[in-house]
Design a protein around this motif. Structure first.
Motif, short mmCIF file in Angstrom:
data_model
loop_
_atom_site.label_atom_id
_atom_site.label_comp_id
_atom_site.label_asym_id
_atom_site.label_seq_id
_atom_site.Cartn_x
_atom_site.Cartn_y
_atom_site.Cartn_z
N PRO A 135 4.71 13.56 2.95
CA PRO A 135 5.78 12.64 2.56
C PRO A 135 6.28 11.83 3.76
CG PRO A 135 6.18 14.83 1.66
CD PRO A 135 5.04 14.96 2.62
N GLY A 136 6.30 10.53 3.59
CA GLY A 136 6.74 9.64 4.65
C GLY A 136 5.63 8.78 5.21
N THR A 137 4.39 9.07 4.91
CA THR A 137 3.28 8.32 5.49
C THR A 137 3.32 6.85 5.08
OG1 THR A 137 1.88 10.29 5.46
CG2 THR A 137 0.77 8.18 5.69
N THR A 138 3.55 6.57 3.80
CA THR A 138 3.54 5.19 3.33
C THR A 138 4.60 4.36 4.05
OG1 THR A 138 2.80 5.94 1.16
CG2 THR A 138 3.68 3.71 1.29
N VAL A 139 5.80 4.92 4.17
CA VAL A 139 6.92 4.18 4.74
C VAL A 139 6.93 4.24 6.27
CG1 VAL A 139 9.44 4.08 4.88
CG2 VAL A 139 8.33 4.47 2.68
N GLU A 140 6.60 5.39 6.83
CA GLU A 140 6.74 5.59 8.27
C GLU A 140 5.50 5.19 9.07
OE1 GLU A 140 7.67 9.70 8.59
OE2 GLU A 140 9.46 9.55 7.33
N SER A 150 1.50 -8.62 10.53
CA SER A 150 1.50 -9.76 9.61
C SER A 150 2.74 -10.64 9.73
CB SER A 150 1.40 -9.27 8.17
OG SER A 150 2.59 -8.57 7.79
N GLY A 151 3.83 -10.04 10.23
CA GLY A 151 5.09 -10.77 10.26
C GLY A 151 5.76 -10.84 8.90
N LEU A 152 5.21 -10.14 7.92
CA LEU A 152 5.76 -10.13 6.57
C LEU A 152 6.61 -8.88 6.37
CD1 LEU A 152 2.57 -11.24 4.60
CD2 LEU A 152 4.45 -12.68 5.39
N GLN A 153 7.49 -8.92 5.39
CA GLN A 153 8.39 -7.81 5.11
C GLN A 153 8.01 -7.13 3.81
OE1 GLN A 153 12.55 -8.83 5.07
NE2 GLN A 153 13.16 -6.85 4.22
N ALA A 154 7.77 -5.82 3.90
CA ALA A 154 7.43 -5.05 2.71
C ALA A 154 8.59 -5.04 1.74
CB ALA A 154 7.06 -3.61 3.09
N SER A 210 10.26 6.87 -5.34
CA SER A 210 9.89 6.47 -3.98
C SER A 210 8.47 6.88 -3.66
CB SER A 210 10.84 7.13 -2.97
OG SER A 210 10.64 8.53 -2.97
N PRO A 211 7.87 6.27 -2.63
CA PRO A 211 6.56 6.74 -2.18
C PRO A 211 6.59 8.21 -1.74
CG PRO A 211 7.01 4.57 -1.27
CD PRO A 211 8.28 5.03 -1.92
N ALA A 212 7.67 8.62 -1.08
CA ALA A 212 7.76 10.01 -0.60
C ALA A 212 7.73 11.01 -1.75
CB ALA A 212 9.02 10.19 0.23
N ALA A 213 8.39 10.67 -2.86
CA ALA A 213 8.38 11.56 -4.02
C ALA A 213 6.96 11.68 -4.58
CB ALA A 213 9.33 11.04 -5.10
N ALA A 214 6.23 10.58 -4.61
CA ALA A 214 4.84 10.62 -5.09
C ALA A 214 3.95 11.39 -4.12
CB ALA A 214 4.32 9.19 -5.28
N GLU A 215 4.19 11.23 -2.83
CA GLU A 215 3.40 11.95 -1.83
C GLU A 215 3.62 13.46 -1.95
OE1 GLU A 215 3.47 8.40 1.56
OE2 GLU A 215 5.14 9.80 1.37
#
Length: 448
Positions: A135-140, A150-154, A210-215
């Protein structure tokens, strides 16, 4: 922006990419193509990319017949060039997540995939990580790489989500097409878009916050299995000491229609998930000053089982007046479970290394795994590639002991018992069979 991608998903015109065409990625890419989406697989292994483009599958769960119509129609192709990312609307990351020799998470493949996307990322794209991870890999981990390069914002310029793979190799009932999906996005829009796409492939979708919940969902699923397997392994060892047949007990317990779920003991755990995922969770837990003693104890129990199988071989040989040193031992089955050719992290590796380390002459037979690599670790420094031998009467007769690690159903175990002198059965496939061999079953009393 989301409206445009949503329309493409609805009309099945979204360009889909799958990074990593292995046991997870190739079935997913095929599912996308079957749903009508133009799909490209991005695979660093050039031979695999060529195979897909020739409609040749190297994965048991995907046949050439499955691939052919979609490759021929141009809906599915493969490439090794990351520049294809610029053309895509939706990108799945399906790369391996192994652990180090110290059993810490190794995210090198996720990081490389994210870096390959980041320099080509454009507004409006949806990135979905599927590789099993903590948990946390996607976001962290993934999000910073994508944003910085990329200079883009998720969540504003592009969409980001996690949806764990749930592939069970060899399972004919549940596949990438009908196994329910879990998905959690960085934002509600990310979740909605990823869920909308996954529903188009035909599987039910369960959305989480959240991604963490799915992870964590994926790690819970596999840790649940690891812990329960460890439980029956431990009770099987106790049953041996108590002269009780655990397999008889298991059959009796299965008659209860509620409150019991059967798991089987064996030589250990294998595959890409069960031996690895609990370590991802316990590693991450330490960041929170939390020690998952229960999970670690389960892993320890499962990892002792190959040693116990070798001990049973030693015990059986000793009863016949033979030492393990110099004995010929035939291992039956090196795949991590029955009736498949996937040998990743199979307990057979440790069984073979331990036997060889104690001086045994080890051969193996597996109708699904023609070659098998052992060694290259602290148990056997030099890597060694073994080749499956034919299961002839002469091979069986020449063996001082036969150790059944994986119970493939198309092996004639009655013939095994008829032509060899000692069998150590770790999966109870010889129960009820007659023959001249002395049979020692894991979890059962020793023969008199």
């Amino acid at each position: 922006m989301s409206h445009s991608l949503s329309e493409k998903i609805t009309h099945r015109t979204a360009q889909v990419g799958v990074i990593g065409l292995g046991y997870v990625g190739l079935p997913l890419a095929l599912a996308c193509a079957r749903a009508g989406f133009p799909t490209v697989g991005l695979e660093v292994n050039e031979q695999r990319a060529q195979d897909v483009n020739a409609a040749h599958s190297y994965i048991e769960d995907v046949s050439d017949v499955d691939l052919a119509p979609h490759v021929q129609a141009g809906r599915l192709r493969a490439t090794t060039d990351y520049d294809v990312v610029r053309e895509l609307d939706i990108i799945f990351i399906c790369v391996p997540t192994p652990y180090t020799v110290q059993r810490a998470p190794d995210l090198v493949y996720i990081i490389k995939a994210a870096e390959g996307i980041a320099t080509r990322l454009r507004e409006g794209q949806l990135i979905v990580l599927q590789s099993t991870t903590y948990p946390g890999t996607t976001v962290e981990v993934v999000r910073p790489i994508l944003e910085q390069a990329s200079g883009l914002q998720a969540g504003h310029d592009f969409y980001l989500a996690f949806s764990p793979e749930r592939i069970d190799p060899g399972n004919k009932q549940w596949s990438a097409y009908n196994t329910p999906k879990v998905v959690g996005g960085l934002t509600p829009e990310s979740t909605a878009l990823a869920a909308a796409f996954l529903r188009q492939t035909g599987a039910p979708v369960h959305e989480v916050s959240s991604p963490a919940a799915a992870e964590l969902t994926k790690l819970l699923e596999n840790t649940f299995r690891a812990v329960n397997i460890a439980l029956v392994n431990e009770i099987a060892l106790l049953a041996e000491r108590m002269d009780i047949d655990f397999w008889e007990v298991l059959e009796a317990a299965k008659t209860k229609p509620f409150g019991f779920m059967p798991f089987s003991p064996g030589a250990g755990v294998g595959g890409h998930c069960i031996p690895i995922d609990p370590y991802y969770l316990l590693w991450k837990a330490r960041e929170y000053d939390f020690y998952t003693r229960f999970i670690e104890l389960a892993a320890e129990t499962n990892e002792t089982m190959p040693y116990h199988v070798v001990d049973l071989v030693v015990k059986g040989l000793s009863r016949q007046g033979k030492p393990l040193t110099g004995a010929r031992v035939l291992v039956l089955g090196v795949a991590f479970k029955a009736d498949i050719g996937d040998a990743r992290n199979s307990p057979a590796e440790r069984v073979i290394e331990l036997l060889q380390g104690r001086g045994a002459d080890v051969r193996y037979h597996d109708p699904y795994v023609p070659t098998y690599r052992v060694g290259g670790d602290v148990f056997q420094r030099e890597p060694l590639t073994l080749h499956s031998v034919a299961l002839t009467d002469a091979e069986l007769a020449a063996a001082d002991a036969v150790a059944i690690v994986t119970g493939h159903h198309d092996v004639d175990y009655a013939r095994v018992l008829a032509h060899t002198s000692l069998v150590v059965d770790s999966c109870n496939v010889t129960h009820g069979l007659a023959g001249g061999a002395t049979v020692i079953r894991l979890g059962a009393p020793l023969p008199q």
